[in-house]
Design a protein around this motif. Structure first.
Motif, short mmCIF file in Angstrom:
data_model
loop_
_atom_site.label_atom_id
_atom_site.label_comp_id
_atom_site.label_asym_id
_atom_site.label_seq_id
_atom_site.Cartn_x
_atom_site.Cartn_y
_atom_site.Cartn_z
N GLN A 1 0.90 -1.17 0.01
CA GLN A 1 -0.18 -0.04 -0.09
C GLN A 1 1.03 1.15 0.07
O GLN A 1 1.70 1.39 1.03
N PHE A 2 0.85 2.15 -1.07
CA PHE A 2 1.66 3.22 -1.12
C PHE A 2 0.92 4.41 -1.86
O PHE A 2 0.11 4.13 -2.75
N PRO A 3 1.33 5.51 -1.72
CA PRO A 3 2.03 6.10 -0.51
C PRO A 3 1.03 6.12 0.93
O PRO A 3 -0.23 6.49 0.88
N VAL A 4 1.91 5.81 1.93
CA VAL A 4 1.14 5.98 3.12
C VAL A 4 2.17 7.02 4.08
O VAL A 4 3.30 7.06 3.72
N PHE A 5 1.40 7.40 5.18
CA PHE A 5 2.17 8.57 5.98
C PHE A 5 2.07 8.10 7.34
O PHE A 5 0.96 7.93 7.93
N ILE A 6 2.96 8.25 8.15
CA ILE A 6 2.88 8.06 9.48
C ILE A 6 2.43 9.61 10.24
O ILE A 6 3.06 10.63 9.91
N ILE A 7 1.34 9.64 10.96
CA ILE A 7 0.60 10.77 11.24
C ILE A 7 0.68 10.89 12.79
O ILE A 7 0.33 11.93 13.24
N GLY A 8 0.99 10.01 13.60
CA GLY A 8 0.91 10.01 14.94
C GLY A 8 1.56 8.80 15.78
O GLY A 8 1.99 7.70 14.81
N GLU A 9 1.93 9.02 16.80
CA GLU A 9 2.87 8.09 17.54
C GLU A 9 2.18 8.05 19.04
O GLU A 9 2.02 8.89 19.49
N ASP A 10 1.85 6.71 19.38
CA ASP A 10 1.54 6.54 20.67
C ASP A 10 2.60 6.09 21.54
O ASP A 10 3.07 4.67 21.42
N MET A 11 3.42 7.04 22.36
CA MET A 11 4.71 6.45 22.81
C MET A 11 4.53 5.14 23.81
O MET A 11 5.37 4.47 23.77
N ALA A 12 3.39 5.30 24.35
CA ALA A 12 3.18 4.23 25.60
C ALA A 12 3.08 2.98 25.04
O ALA A 12 3.66 1.91 25.65
N THR A 13 2.40 2.77 23.86
CA THR A 13 2.04 1.47 23.39
C THR A 13 3.04 1.03 22.26
O THR A 13 2.95 -0.25 21.66
N HIS A 14 3.87 1.99 21.88
CA HIS A 14 4.80 1.87 20.54
C HIS A 14 4.14 1.53 19.33
O HIS A 14 4.54 0.86 18.89
N GLU A 15 3.08 2.28 19.22
CA GLU A 15 2.13 2.12 17.93
C GLU A 15 2.11 3.43 17.19
O GLU A 15 2.42 4.50 17.80
N PHE A 16 1.86 3.32 15.82
CA PHE A 16 1.93 4.48 15.05
C PHE A 16 0.74 4.51 14.33
O PHE A 16 -0.02 3.62 14.07
N VAL A 17 0.14 5.65 14.11
CA VAL A 17 -0.96 5.97 13.43
C VAL A 17 -0.75 6.22 11.98
O VAL A 17 0.12 6.93 11.51
N VAL A 18 -1.28 5.18 10.92
CA VAL A 18 -0.74 5.34 9.40
C VAL A 18 -1.95 5.94 8.63
O VAL A 18 -3.16 5.24 9.05
N ALA A 19 -1.82 6.93 8.05
CA ALA A 19 -3.00 7.67 6.78
C ALA A 19 -2.74 6.75 5.70
O ALA A 19 -1.49 6.78 5.19
N VAL A 20 -3.81 6.12 5.41
CA VAL A 20 -3.66 5.31 3.95
C VAL A 20 -4.11 6.31 2.62
O VAL A 20 -4.18 5.75 1.53
N ASP A 21 -4.44 7.30 2.73
CA ASP A 21 -4.72 8.04 1.84
C ASP A 21 -4.70 9.94 2.13
O ASP A 21 -4.62 9.95 3.44
#
Ligand SMILES: [Zn+2]
Length: 196
Positions: free
Chosen positions: A21-41
């Motif tokens: 899937q491309f392009p995607v963008f990392i738009i957020g980070e949850d430091m506590a859970t080590h998770e990222f929020v990915v925007a797919v469009d």
């Protein structure tokens, strides 16, 4: 994420097989859970992970739709086609361009998840016929064509494409975990019976 560079997101389909899937963008980070929020469009990218002041349900609906269309559906299709060895479960057509992943319980149903046990690989005509209750699949995997359709007289697509499928047994993956869920088939077949 800080530089907003476009990335490719490889989603696992099977061992060594990925949907890119491309392009995607990392738009957020949850430091506590080590998770990222990915925007797919692009729309998800602009909206960002946090837009204060917006009603949550509305925002969620706005974000979910592109995610379903751009990410979940292609991944579902790829996983189902992989499990069914790129073959229509009803007629055995092996042409990827003419194949879809049909939902057993539809998208929107509480258990209509885009997962392989809720999917069937079908060619375009059998997918449409299944969705419109022209044919049904019993939990024992037997295919049934609706009585009024069986009584119709028409050309080769009706005779060979539909009539000849009545009574056939669905071809399903040999791996038990990939086979269609019998309870879902049962519930879906009930809808077909009501339509007939
Ligand atoms: Zn088919």
């Amino acid at each position: 994420m800080l530089r907003q560079l476009p990335l490719a997101y490889f989603v696992g389909i099977a061992a060594g097989v990925y949907h890119a899937q491309f392009p995607v963008f990392i738009i957020g980070e949850d430091m506590a859970t080590h998770e990222f929020v990915v925007a797919v469009d692009e729309a998800q990218r602009l909206i960002g992970p946090e837009s204060p002041g917006e009603p949550t349900a509305l925002r969620r609906a706005y974000v979910q739709r592109p995610t379903r269309e751009r990410l979940h559906q292609p991944v579902f299709r790829a996983r189902v086609l992989q499990a069914y060895r790129t073959q229509c479960s009803i007629c055995q057509l092996r042409h990827a361009d003419l194949l879809d992943a049909a939902h057993i319980l539809p998208d929107g149903h509480p258990r209509g998840h885009p997962v392989v046990p809720n999917g069937l690989a079908m060619c375009k005509i059998h997918h449409a016929a299944y969705d419109r209750n022209i044919l049904g699949v019993r939990p024992d995997l037997r295919v049934h064509v609706r009585a009024d359709i069986l009584n119709e007289i028409d050309g080769p697509m009706l005779r060979h494409g539909l009539h000849a499928m009545d009574g056939r047994t669905l071809s399903v993956p040999s791996a038990r975990a990939s086979r269609p869920d019998p309870e879902s088939l049962d519930e879906r077949y009930e809808l077909f019976r009501q339509a007939g």
